[in-house]
Design a protein around this motif. Structure first.
Motif, PDB file in Angstrom:
ATOM      1  N   ALA A   1       0.731  -1.429   0.203  1.00 22.73           N
ATOM      2  CA  ALA A   1       0.065  -0.067  -0.064  1.00 22.73           C
ATOM      3  C   ALA A   1       0.822   1.415   0.018  1.00 22.73           C
ATOM      4  O   ALA A   1       1.936   1.139   0.491  1.00 22.73           O
ATOM      5  CB  ALA A   1      -0.900   0.028   1.140  1.00 22.73           C
ATOM      6  N   GLY A   2       0.167   2.124  -0.671  1.00 20.39           N
ATOM      7  CA  GLY A   2       1.201   3.513  -0.712  1.00 20.39           C
ATOM      8  C   GLY A   2       0.229   4.725  -0.583  1.00 20.39           C
ATOM      9  O   GLY A   2      -0.981   4.590  -0.728  1.00 20.39           O
ATOM     10  N   SER A   3       0.471   5.821   0.127  1.00 23.43           N
ATOM     11  CA  SER A   3      -0.409   7.000   0.495  1.00 23.43           C
ATOM     12  C   SER A   3       0.388   8.275   0.371  1.00 23.43           C
ATOM     13  O   SER A   3       1.718   7.995   0.806  1.00 23.43           O
ATOM     14  CB  SER A   3      -1.087   6.591   1.695  1.00 23.43           C
ATOM     15  OG  SER A   3      -0.172   6.660   2.750  1.00 23.43           O
ATOM     16  N   VAL A   4      -0.243   9.319   0.059  1.00 30.83           N
ATOM     17  CA  VAL A   4       0.499  10.641   0.121  1.00 30.83           C
ATOM     18  C   VAL A   4      -0.604  11.344   1.006  1.00 30.83           C
ATOM     19  O   VAL A   4      -1.861  11.210   0.999  1.00 30.83           O
ATOM     20  CB  VAL A   4       0.239  10.947  -1.375  1.00 30.83           C
ATOM     21  CG1 VAL A   4       0.785  12.713  -1.324  1.00 30.83           C
ATOM     22  CG2 VAL A   4       1.344  10.334  -2.176  1.00 30.83           C
ATOM     23  N   PHE A   5       0.096  12.145   1.939  1.00 29.54           N
ATOM     24  CA  PHE A   5      -0.638  13.023   2.940  1.00 29.54           C
ATOM     25  C   PHE A   5      -0.313  14.172   2.873  1.00 29.54           C
ATOM     26  O   PHE A   5       0.902  14.589   3.066  1.00 29.54           O
ATOM     27  CB  PHE A   5      -0.434  12.408   4.314  1.00 29.54           C
ATOM     28  CG  PHE A   5      -1.246  12.851   5.448  1.00 29.54           C
ATOM     29  CD1 PHE A   5      -2.398  13.841   5.284  1.00 29.54           C
ATOM     30  CD2 PHE A   5      -1.022  12.696   6.815  1.00 29.54           C
ATOM     31  CE1 PHE A   5      -3.106  14.234   6.320  1.00 29.54           C
ATOM     32  CE2 PHE A   5      -1.753  13.377   7.901  1.00 29.54           C
ATOM     33  CZ  PHE A   5      -2.784  14.074   7.704  1.00 29.54           C
ATOM     34  N   VAL A   6      -1.330  15.205   2.659  1.00 31.39           N
ATOM     35  CA  VAL A   6      -0.657  16.636   2.541  1.00 31.39           C
ATOM     36  C   VAL A   6      -1.715  17.350   3.382  1.00 31.39           C
ATOM     37  O   VAL A   6      -2.975  17.077   3.654  1.00 31.39           O
ATOM     38  CB  VAL A   6      -0.890  17.298   1.067  1.00 31.39           C
ATOM     39  CG1 VAL A   6       0.114  16.748   0.128  1.00 31.39           C
ATOM     40  CG2 VAL A   6      -2.385  17.007   0.560  1.00 31.39           C
ATOM     41  N   GLY A   7      -1.121  18.306   4.125  1.00 29.61           N
ATOM     42  CA  GLY A   7      -1.998  19.142   5.267  1.00 29.61           C
ATOM     43  C   GLY A   7      -1.079  20.187   5.840  1.00 29.61           C
ATOM     44  O   GLY A   7      -0.104  20.860   5.483  1.00 29.61           O
ATOM     45  N   PHE A   8      -1.898  20.441   7.162  1.00 31.99           N
ATOM     46  CA  PHE A   8      -1.082  21.527   7.945  1.00 31.99           C
ATOM     47  C   PHE A   8      -1.174  21.154   9.395  1.00 31.99           C
ATOM     48  O   PHE A   8      -2.212  20.488   9.918  1.00 31.99           O
ATOM     49  CB  PHE A   8      -1.794  23.161   7.708  1.00 31.99           C
ATOM     50  CG  PHE A   8      -3.175  22.960   8.047  1.00 31.99           C
ATOM     51  CD1 PHE A   8      -3.534  23.633   9.678  1.00 31.99           C
ATOM     52  CD2 PHE A   8      -4.302  22.668   7.351  1.00 31.99           C
ATOM     53  CE1 PHE A   8      -4.865  23.602   9.826  1.00 31.99           C
ATOM     54  CE2 PHE A   8      -5.671  22.995   7.746  1.00 31.99           C
ATOM     55  CZ  PHE A   8      -5.479  23.402   9.026  1.00 31.99           C
ATOM     56  N   ASP A   9      -0.216  21.882  10.179  1.00 35.37           N
ATOM     57  CA  ASP A   9      -0.465  21.702  11.590  1.00 35.37           C
ATOM     58  C   ASP A   9      -0.699  23.420  12.171  1.00 35.37           C
ATOM     59  O   ASP A   9       0.149  24.143  11.688  1.00 35.37           O
ATOM     60  CB  ASP A   9       0.828  21.438  12.160  1.00 35.37           C
ATOM     61  CG  ASP A   9       0.994  19.812  12.013  1.00 35.37           C
ATOM     62  OD1 ASP A   9       0.033  19.010  11.668  1.00 35.37           O
ATOM     63  OD2 ASP A   9       2.480  19.197  11.752  1.00 35.37           O
TER      64      ASP A   9
END
Length: 426
Positions: A409-417
């Motif tokens: 499985a592969g995933s990409v996570f984009v976001g902010f803190d």
């Protein structure tokens, strides 16, 4: 010899003044798990006599708020080797911490949440909660204590060692309660220091007819440190754990004893680490169930070739309660060997790279072996003191002896803190 080392350390626990390490000791590899959000809030700092109210006065010291939010794109959301399904996941992770003091003692209350909303596979959506409380007690100049407790409502993560290899429908959900503490005699930079800890926790599954996996665990730990000099120390750890399954027919009730000894060092400003080796023995109460015994270790090496770059290598052997049964339906107890490497590098004061690799080989009593591999790499950009932007790629795989347990499985996570720290009265 190992049993006598912590008692020998106690005799010299009050030799020199200095700062006290009052935290409950965890395995060295525990602080290496990569977080997708902001770093966990720091433990409350000790209250100095100059700032503490006289007597037993209670005061609020500050409030910490943080939020991690983003979108994760997952190409195998069910961690399956057939019929892989992609999904987009909206992630929301709030954290609230309240710090205070009672006289010389520091206290902390906290809440952490994890909301993951799957857009296509609604049964995978989760909203986990955890309530936490801790206290650092300044009992006497050479005697400190730390108390911790927590109540969590969570879910097994598909594909991990603690979860079942194949789950139909929604994930297995559980409730965990725990309470514990440690009493520390001696100062951290004194000639010697000794600690005694006791922890109790229980796990209760709430769905999918998994009540046979419910258990209670009690653990007693004795730790010792003897400083050979300002940069080298001898360390030791003796521990016992008693695990009782609530199902009277379960063959997994057990007791475990571990003895570790080794060295800790900070030879230069660029290198530090700790290595402990020893023996582990786990005995199952049920007749006919083979015990687990043998060589064990826990080690970490941190190398900082530059002030803005750090490499951490770690390895550990552990015995855990697992949802895996392996080929032939063997025991759910697994002996796992983990080897990992992490790299953190700052390109500028605002832009940072974080990358890592970890391999775990798990062996099941009376069954086969499963191999886990995790890779990740990400960038983090600090816009200002309140907000970070990040993007991260993850790869996970398992080679399993359980039918249907293999996956990639592969995933990409984009976001902010986002974070906000407010002192009392501001």
């Amino acid at each position: 010899m190992l049993a006598g080392l912590p008692l020998w350390l106690a005799a010299s626990a009050a030799a020199q003044p200095g700062r006290v390490d009052t935290g409950i000791r965890l395995r060295l590899s525990d602080d290496l798990a990569e977080s997708t959000g902001a770093p966990a809030p720091a433990r409350p700092a000790p209250v100095s006599p100059a700032t503490a109210d006289e007597g037993r006065a209670t005061r609020l010291r500050g409030l910490s708020l943080s939020l991690t939010s983003g979108i994760r794109f997952d190409d195998n959301a069910l961690r399956s080797n057939t019929g892989e399904r992609r999904d987009t996941v909206v992630v929301l992770q709030p954290r609230v911490w309240l710090d205070g003091s009672i006289g010389r003692h520091a206290v902390r209350l906290g809440y952490e949440g994890d909301l993951q909303n799957y857009q296509r596979i609604g049964s995978e959506s989760r909203f986990d909660h955890e309530l936490l409380a801790s206290a650092d007690l300044d009992l006497e100049r050479r005697l400190k204590a730390r108390l911790e407790s927590g109540l969590a409502f969570g879910s097994d993560t598909r594909g991990e060692l603690e979860s079942r290899p194949v789950v139909s429908g929604e994930p297995d959900r559980w409730r965990e309660h725990r309470v514990g503490g440690e009493l520390v005699l001696g100062r951290r930079i004194a000639r010697g220091q000794i600690g005694l800890g006791y922890d109790v926790r229980g796990l209760r599954y709430l769905n999918n007819a998994q009540q046979a996996r419910d258990f209670d665990e009690r653990a007693l730990t004795l730790t010792g440190r003897y400083n050979l000099g300002p940069r080298f120390s001898l360390v030791s750890e003796l521990s016992g754990a008693w695990i009782d399954y609530l199902d009277p027919l379960s063959p997994l009730d057990s007791r475990e004893y571990v003895a570790l000894a080794g060295v800790a060092w900070e030879a230069t400003a660029k290198t530090r680490g700790e290595i402990k080796v020893g023996r582990r023995y786990r005995d199952f109460h049920a007749p006919g169930v083979a015990g687990v015994s043998g060589f064990t270790w826990d080690a970490r090496l941190v190398w900082s070739p530059r002030s803005y770059s750090q490499v951490t290598a770690y390895t550990t052997r552990d015995v855990t309660e697992s949802g895996f049964t392996g080929a032939g339906g063997g025991s759910a107890t697994a002996t796992s060997d983990t080897l990992g490497l992490r790299w953190r590098h700052g390109f500028t004061e605002r832009l940072r790279l974080e990358a890592g690799a970890e391999r775990t080989l798990a062996r099941f009593t009376g069954a086969g072996e499963d191999e886990f591999l995790s890779l990740d790499a990400g960038l983090r950009y600090r816009m200002n003191r309140w907000i970070d932007l990040f993007a991260r790629w993850d790869y996970d795989s398992r080679s399993s002896t359980s039918p249907g347990g293999d996956f990639e499985a592969g995933s990409v996570f984009v976001g902010f803190d986002a974070r906000l720290d407010r002192g009392a009265g501001r």
